[in-house]
Design a protein around this motif. Structure first.
Motif, PDB file in Angstrom:
ATOM      1  N   ARG A 128       0.844  -1.204   0.000  1.00  0.00           N
ATOM      2  CA  ARG A 128       0.000   0.000   0.000  1.00  0.00           C
ATOM      3  C   ARG A 128       0.878   1.253   0.000  1.00  0.00           C
ATOM      4  NH1 ARG A 128      -3.738  -1.315   4.524  1.00  0.00           N
ATOM      5  NH2 ARG A 128      -4.755  -2.820   3.168  1.00  0.00           N
ATOM      6  N   PHE A 129       1.911   1.206   0.846  1.00  0.00           N
ATOM      7  CA  PHE A 129       2.847   2.335   0.932  1.00  0.00           C
ATOM      8  C   PHE A 129       3.536   2.542  -0.427  1.00  0.00           C
ATOM      9  CE2 PHE A 129       7.282   3.706   2.279  1.00  0.00           C
ATOM     10  CZ  PHE A 129       6.935   5.030   2.505  1.00  0.00           C
ATOM     11  N   ALA A 130       3.982   1.432  -1.028  1.00  0.00           N
ATOM     12  CA  ALA A 130       4.658   1.534  -2.338  1.00  0.00           C
ATOM     13  C   ALA A 130       3.687   2.049  -3.400  1.00  0.00           C
ATOM     14  CB  ALA A 130       5.224   0.178  -2.737  1.00  0.00           C
ATOM     15  N   GLY A 178       5.908  12.628  -3.490  1.00  0.00           N
ATOM     16  CA  GLY A 178       5.775  11.593  -2.460  1.00  0.00           C
ATOM     17  C   GLY A 178       5.547  12.122  -1.054  1.00  0.00           C
ATOM     18  N   PHE A 179       5.449  13.450  -0.892  1.00  0.00           N
ATOM     19  CA  PHE A 179       5.338  14.024   0.458  1.00  0.00           C
ATOM     20  C   PHE A 179       4.099  13.497   1.193  1.00  0.00           C
ATOM     21  CE2 PHE A 179       3.761  17.260   3.406  1.00  0.00           C
ATOM     22  CZ  PHE A 179       4.847  17.364   4.253  1.00  0.00           C
ATOM     23  N   ASN A 180       2.947  13.523   0.533  1.00  0.00           N
ATOM     24  CA  ASN A 180       1.712  13.108   1.212  1.00  0.00           C
ATOM     25  C   ASN A 180       1.809  11.667   1.698  1.00  0.00           C
ATOM     26  OD1 ASN A 180       0.669  15.590   0.714  1.00  0.00           O
ATOM     27  ND2 ASN A 180      -0.618  14.946  -1.002  1.00  0.00           N
ATOM     28  N   ASN A 181       2.340  10.802   0.838  1.00  0.00           N
ATOM     29  CA  ASN A 181       2.470   9.391   1.206  1.00  0.00           C
ATOM     30  C   ASN A 181       3.439   9.212   2.369  1.00  0.00           C
ATOM     31  OD1 ASN A 181       2.072   6.602   0.984  1.00  0.00           O
ATOM     32  ND2 ASN A 181       3.745   6.372  -0.477  1.00  0.00           N
ATOM     33  N   LEU A 182       4.556   9.929   2.306  1.00  0.00           N
ATOM     34  CA  LEU A 182       5.564   9.813   3.368  1.00  0.00           C
ATOM     35  C   LEU A 182       5.029  10.377   4.682  1.00  0.00           C
ATOM     36  CD1 LEU A 182       8.651  10.772   1.210  1.00  0.00           C
ATOM     37  CD2 LEU A 182       8.378   8.617   2.439  1.00  0.00           C
ATOM     38  N   LEU A 183       4.293  11.500   4.595  1.00  0.00           N
ATOM     39  CA  LEU A 183       3.722  12.086   5.814  1.00  0.00           C
ATOM     40  C   LEU A 183       2.689  11.127   6.420  1.00  0.00           C
ATOM     41  CD1 LEU A 183       3.503  14.516   7.734  1.00  0.00           C
ATOM     42  CD2 LEU A 183       1.712  15.426   6.253  1.00  0.00           C
ATOM     43  N   ALA A 201      15.745   3.770   3.635  1.00  0.00           N
ATOM     44  CA  ALA A 201      15.807   5.072   2.941  1.00  0.00           C
ATOM     45  C   ALA A 201      16.118   4.840   1.462  1.00  0.00           C
ATOM     46  CB  ALA A 201      16.878   5.960   3.578  1.00  0.00           C
ATOM     47  N   ALA A 202      17.040   3.915   1.180  1.00  0.00           N
ATOM     48  CA  ALA A 202      17.384   3.621  -0.220  1.00  0.00           C
ATOM     49  C   ALA A 202      16.169   3.077  -0.955  1.00  0.00           C
ATOM     50  CB  ALA A 202      18.528   2.614  -0.270  1.00  0.00           C
ATOM     51  N   TRP A 203      15.408   2.230  -0.269  1.00  0.00           N
ATOM     52  CA  TRP A 203      14.197   1.673  -0.898  1.00  0.00           C
ATOM     53  C   TRP A 203      13.207   2.792  -1.229  1.00  0.00           C
ATOM     54  CZ3 TRP A 203       9.240   0.449   1.769  1.00  0.00           C
ATOM     55  CH2 TRP A 203       8.311  -0.104   0.881  1.00  0.00           C
ATOM     56  N   VAL A 204      12.960   3.647  -0.255  1.00  0.00           N
ATOM     57  CA  VAL A 204      12.002   4.755  -0.489  1.00  0.00           C
ATOM     58  C   VAL A 204      12.500   5.642  -1.626  1.00  0.00           C
ATOM     59  CG1 VAL A 204      11.017   6.844   0.536  1.00  0.00           C
ATOM     60  CG2 VAL A 204      11.074   4.731   1.854  1.00  0.00           C
ATOM     61  N   MET A 205      13.817   5.880  -1.656  1.00  0.00           N
ATOM     62  CA  MET A 205      14.366   6.766  -2.689  1.00  0.00           C
ATOM     63  C   MET A 205      14.385   6.109  -4.072  1.00  0.00           C
ATOM     64  SD  MET A 205      14.881   9.682  -1.590  1.00  0.00           S
ATOM     65  CE  MET A 205      13.582   9.613  -0.392  1.00  0.00           C
ATOM     66  N   SER A 206      14.096   4.812  -4.140  1.00  0.00           N
ATOM     67  CA  SER A 206      13.968   4.180  -5.456  1.00  0.00           C
ATOM     68  C   SER A 206      12.558   4.379  -6.007  1.00  0.00           C
ATOM     69  CB  SER A 206      14.286   2.684  -5.373  1.00  0.00           C
ATOM     70  OG  SER A 206      13.241   1.977  -4.736  1.00  0.00           O
ATOM     71  N   LYS A 207      11.668   4.916  -5.185  1.00  0.00           N
ATOM     72  CA  LYS A 207      10.296   5.245  -5.621  1.00  0.00           C
ATOM     73  C   LYS A 207      10.296   6.714  -6.072  1.00  0.00           C
ATOM     74  CE  LYS A 207       8.916   1.243  -4.266  1.00  0.00           C
ATOM     75  NZ  LYS A 207       8.868   0.246  -5.336  1.00  0.00           N
ATOM     76  N   PRO A 208       9.226   7.140  -6.740  1.00  0.00           N
ATOM     77  CA  PRO A 208       9.209   8.547  -7.174  1.00  0.00           C
ATOM     78  C   PRO A 208       8.949   9.502  -6.006  1.00  0.00           C
ATOM     79  CG  PRO A 208       7.249   7.409  -7.925  1.00  0.00           C
ATOM     80  CD  PRO A 208       8.097   6.376  -7.287  1.00  0.00           C
ATOM     81  N   ALA A 209       9.900   9.529  -5.080  1.00  0.00           N
ATOM     82  CA  ALA A 209       9.797  10.403  -3.913  1.00  0.00           C
ATOM     83  C   ALA A 209      11.011  11.327  -3.909  1.00  0.00           C
ATOM     84  CB  ALA A 209       9.799   9.565  -2.644  1.00  0.00           C
ATOM     85  N   SER A 210      10.790  12.583  -3.545  1.00  0.00           N
ATOM     86  CA  SER A 210      11.932  13.507  -3.503  1.00  0.00           C
ATOM     87  C   SER A 210      12.627  13.382  -2.148  1.00  0.00           C
ATOM     88  CB  SER A 210      11.474  14.933  -3.741  1.00  0.00           C
ATOM     89  OG  SER A 210      10.930  15.456  -2.567  1.00  0.00           O
ATOM     90  N   SER A 258      13.748  15.867  -0.420  1.00  0.00           N
ATOM     91  CA  SER A 258      13.203  16.906   0.469  1.00  0.00           C
ATOM     92  C   SER A 258      11.957  16.380   1.166  1.00  0.00           C
ATOM     93  CB  SER A 258      12.826  18.153  -0.324  1.00  0.00           C
ATOM     94  OG  SER A 258      13.848  18.537  -1.163  1.00  0.00           O
ATOM     95  N   ALA A 259      11.103  15.696   0.392  1.00  0.00           N
ATOM     96  CA  ALA A 259       9.851  15.174   0.970  1.00  0.00           C
ATOM     97  C   ALA A 259      10.159  14.190   2.095  1.00  0.00           C
ATOM     98  CB  ALA A 259       9.023  14.506  -0.118  1.00  0.00           C
ATOM     99  N   PHE A 260      11.205  13.397   1.931  1.00  0.00           N
ATOM    100  CA  PHE A 260      11.588  12.403   2.938  1.00  0.00           C
ATOM    101  C   PHE A 260      11.901  13.090   4.268  1.00  0.00           C
ATOM    102  CE2 PHE A 260      14.645   9.588   5.032  1.00  0.00           C
ATOM    103  CZ  PHE A 260      14.052   8.348   4.885  1.00  0.00           C
ATOM    104  N   ILE A 261      12.680  14.177   4.207  1.00  0.00           N
ATOM    105  CA  ILE A 261      13.077  14.892   5.425  1.00  0.00           C
ATOM    106  C   ILE A 261      11.899  15.681   5.994  1.00  0.00           C
ATOM    107  CG2 ILE A 261      14.572  16.758   6.319  1.00  0.00           C
ATOM    108  CD1 ILE A 261      16.196  14.301   5.703  1.00  0.00           C
ATOM    109  N   LEU A 262      11.206  16.415   5.123  1.00  0.00           N
ATOM    110  CA  LEU A 262      10.149  17.305   5.611  1.00  0.00           C
ATOM    111  C   LEU A 262       8.963  16.532   6.188  1.00  0.00           C
ATOM    112  CD1 LEU A 262      10.301  20.065   2.854  1.00  0.00           C
ATOM    113  CD2 LEU A 262      11.192  20.177   5.195  1.00  0.00           C
ATOM    114  N   ALA A 263       8.676  15.362   5.613  1.00  0.00           N
ATOM    115  CA  ALA A 263       7.570  14.546   6.145  1.00  0.00           C
ATOM    116  C   ALA A 263       7.890  14.099   7.571  1.00  0.00           C
ATOM    117  CB  ALA A 263       7.335  13.340   5.244  1.00  0.00           C
ATOM    118  N   LYS A 264       9.133  13.718   7.801  1.00  0.00           N
ATOM    119  CA  LYS A 264       9.534  13.314   9.155  1.00  0.00           C
ATOM    120  C   LYS A 264       9.462  14.510  10.102  1.00  0.00           C
ATOM    121  CE  LYS A 264      12.556   9.449   8.063  1.00  0.00           C
ATOM    122  NZ  LYS A 264      11.700   8.408   8.606  1.00  0.00           N
TER     123      LYS A 264
END
Lengths: 320, 269
Positions: free
Chosen positions: A101-103, B26-31, B110-119, B121-127
């Motif tokens: 779901r996350f992916a 990807g910000f919304n998903n990460l948040l 983090a590497a896995w998430v960054m292999s998705k279409p996520a920026s 910045s979104a990774f840091i700002l969502a946290k």
């Protein structure tokens, strides 16, 4: 769109201080191919894959995926790519379904029912539908690998990049993964790295071999298996094969004759390398059988397996 | 249209791809994922229990044991509650968030998430946003509500709500400072030791060394915020240039955020 290049790299390089992890990689991967990216451990395969995905930055050259620049257009590229890492790691507290779901939410915003249906379909594809609601923490290596393929496939990617997809699996798991790859072939291009040569020979149509960070061969697999040192024939004769060997040596179209004692007692197999296939097929057997005391029990065109080709190229440092 | 027909129609709607890209990809998903980790697990109530025990129990003990006139007692408990909210929440923030970047880098998620279409910045700002919301809610807002209720019940002197909320806002700014400091350190280091060590050292320096450091230096740190927050809350006269630590803390927070975003954009996985 068949025949279009999905991946094209030009002089792609990566250097860490004094270590050249990848040097001047020129790679061409056509659409809908299953492209095997081979090389011994430490050859630079994972580095090349990470460069394609924008996970690391090149120190030289460039890579284009779908014609987009791997550095500037990385997010747009990742929108169309599915990736399975060599040692895939996910959030341990999540279940397989939550991970999916996350992916999926990186690619789709709704509707919820359609996303759930896609997740179910993808989990079924890799045979994890019955374990979908278990936390990943308890997953075996094979199950984690299958989840990895599922999450990489959730967006129906135009390009699937798999880094050693079968390395951690038992023979059954390997067979399953190869079957999934074969099933996905008609929908996507698969670029995968491996050092398991049997797998490559079974499913790939194109192969590149990397050694010490350099591309040493790139060709369709049939071309590679035809041999890198010209045509060769094998001939099995009764006895020590000296008479046959003498008959062939000195022929202008014969480049080398080597003999190996056979497993069967009192038989010898000769390998004859030639530079003129027509002459060999016309004269080779006649020359040997001219000696009435020579009995030939087997004769045929030498078929290389990938392991032999790989060893010749990697150990010989032979460039194509 | 019947409910069944509506449901069937809904189920047949095709997937809607996300097209918005760039720095916010990807910000919304990460948040959503970070907030789920706060509110969908035991984390929020464990944190709430800790902060209620630290902040409310201690300030209630002061209310019950100090024999002071009501107005002075009120000032005394505010000067207990808010400085503690600033100092203890700063330590809590550093300890809780020390691994949220380093851990993901080490584990490979983090590497896995960054292999998705996520920026990145979104990774840091969502946290940052999820942990700010989490801490502001369970370590500041909810204990503050409990504090207001308890003071109303135990002290026959009115607590001015708006000044108290302003004091609480200063505590929130301090929390944000330490949160962004920890996130920045997480992008700079690959081990938890320096992240937690530097963060805690900074908090403790404020508590122990503030009086030994030239005021001109201490003014550009968040070390005066505990006193300023309590003074604002009970409307006591503020020292000259009281706004300098506030402004400096705000500037440091922005700088830490910028460094974290810059450093993480250069991270190699």
């Amino acid at each position: 769109m068949n025949g279009e290049m999905v991946i094209q790299t030009t002089g792609l390089s990566k250097q860490y201080k004094d270590i050249k992890a990848l040097e001047g990689l020129n790679l061409h991967v056509a659409q809908h191919s299953i492209f095997g990216f081979l090389g011994p451990n430490g050859a630079g395969k994972s580095t090349a894959i990470k460069l394609l995905l924008g996970l690391i930055r090149p120190t030289g050259g460039q890579a284009a995926i779908f014609g987009l620049d791997s550095v500037k257009d990385s997010i747009a590229i990742r929108q169309r790519v599915g990736y399975l890492a060599q040692d895939p790691r996910y959030y341990q507290h999540m279940t397989a379904r939550e991970t999916m779901r996350f992916a999926a939410r990186f690619f789709y915003k709704g509707p919820k029912e359609a996303i759930e249906a896609r997740i179910e379909e993808t989990l079924t594809l890799v045979g994890l539908e019955n374990k979908a609601d278990r936390p990943i923490k308890g997953f075996s290596g094979g199950e984690r690998q299958r989840l990895g393929i599922a999450q990489a496939q959730v967006n129906y990617p135009d390009l699937l990049i798999l880094d050693e997809p079968a390395a951690a699996l038992d023979p059954m798991g390997r067979r399953d993964v190869l079957e999934v790859m074969a099933r996905l072939r008609k929908h996507t291009t698969i670029f995968y790295s491996t050092h398991i040569l049997d797998d490559v020979q079974r499913v790939s149509d194109n192969v590149a071999i990397l050694n010490h960070g350099q591309l040493v061969a790139q060709a369709p697999i049939e071309e590679l298996l035809a041999g890198t040192t010209g045509a060769a024939y094998t001939l099995t004769v009764r006895g020590d094969g000296r008479a046959a060997q003498q008959a062939l040596q000195g022929q202008p179209w014969v480049t080398a004759v080597s003999g190996h004692p056979n497993h069967t007692p009192s038989h010898t197999t000769l390998q004859i390398n030639v530079n003129d296939e027509a002459a060999a097929e016309d004269q080779l057997l006649r020359l040997v059988l001219a000696n009435r005391q020579t009995a030939v029990t087997a004769f045929g065109r030498k078929k290389y397996d990938l392991e032999e080709v790989f060893m010749q190229i990697v150990e010989g440092g032979q460039a194509k | 249209m019947t409910t069944i027909a509506r449901r069937e129609l809904k189920e047949k709607r095709p997937l809607e791809p996300i097209t918005a890209k760039g720095r916010g990809g990807g910000f919304n998903n990460l948040l959503h994922k970070e907030l789920s980790q706060w509110w969908g697990t035991s984390m929020w109530w464990i944190q709430l229990i800790i902060w209620v025990l630290i902040l409310n129990v201690v300030s209630t003990i002061v209310m019950l044991t100090e024999a002071l006139p009501p107005v002075e007692l009120l000032q005394e408990v505010v000067f207990t509650f808010l400085p503690m909210a600033v100092g203890a929440v700063a330590i809590g923030t550093v300890i809780t968030t020390q691994g949220i970047i380093v851990g993901e880098k080490q584990l490979g998620t983090a590497a896995w998430v960054m292999s998705k279409p996520a920026s990145r910045s979104a990774f840091i700002l969502a946290k940052a946003l999820a942990y700010a919301i989490g801490f502001w809610t369970v370590a500041l807002a909810l204990p503050a509500i409990a504090f207001i209720v308890i003071t109303r019940l135990l002290i026959p002197a009115p607590l001015a709500l708006l000044p108290f909320l302003a004091g609480l806002g200063i505590a929130a700014l301090s929390q944000l400072f330490y949160l962004m400091l920890t996130l920045m350190l997480g992008t700079l280091y690959n081990a938890r030791g320096p992240v937690v060590g530097i963060g805690i050292a900074l908090v403790m320096s404020g508590l122990l060394l503030k009086s030994f450091i030239p005021p001109v230096v201490a003014m550009v740190t968040p070390w005066y915020l505990p006193d300023i927050s309590a003074s604002v809350a009970v409307q006591m006269p503020l020292p000259e240039n009281w706004f300098v630590p506030l402004l400096a803390t705000g500037c440091w927070t922005v700088l830490f955020t910028a460094v974290a975003l810059w450093r993480f954009s250069r991270e190699e996985f």
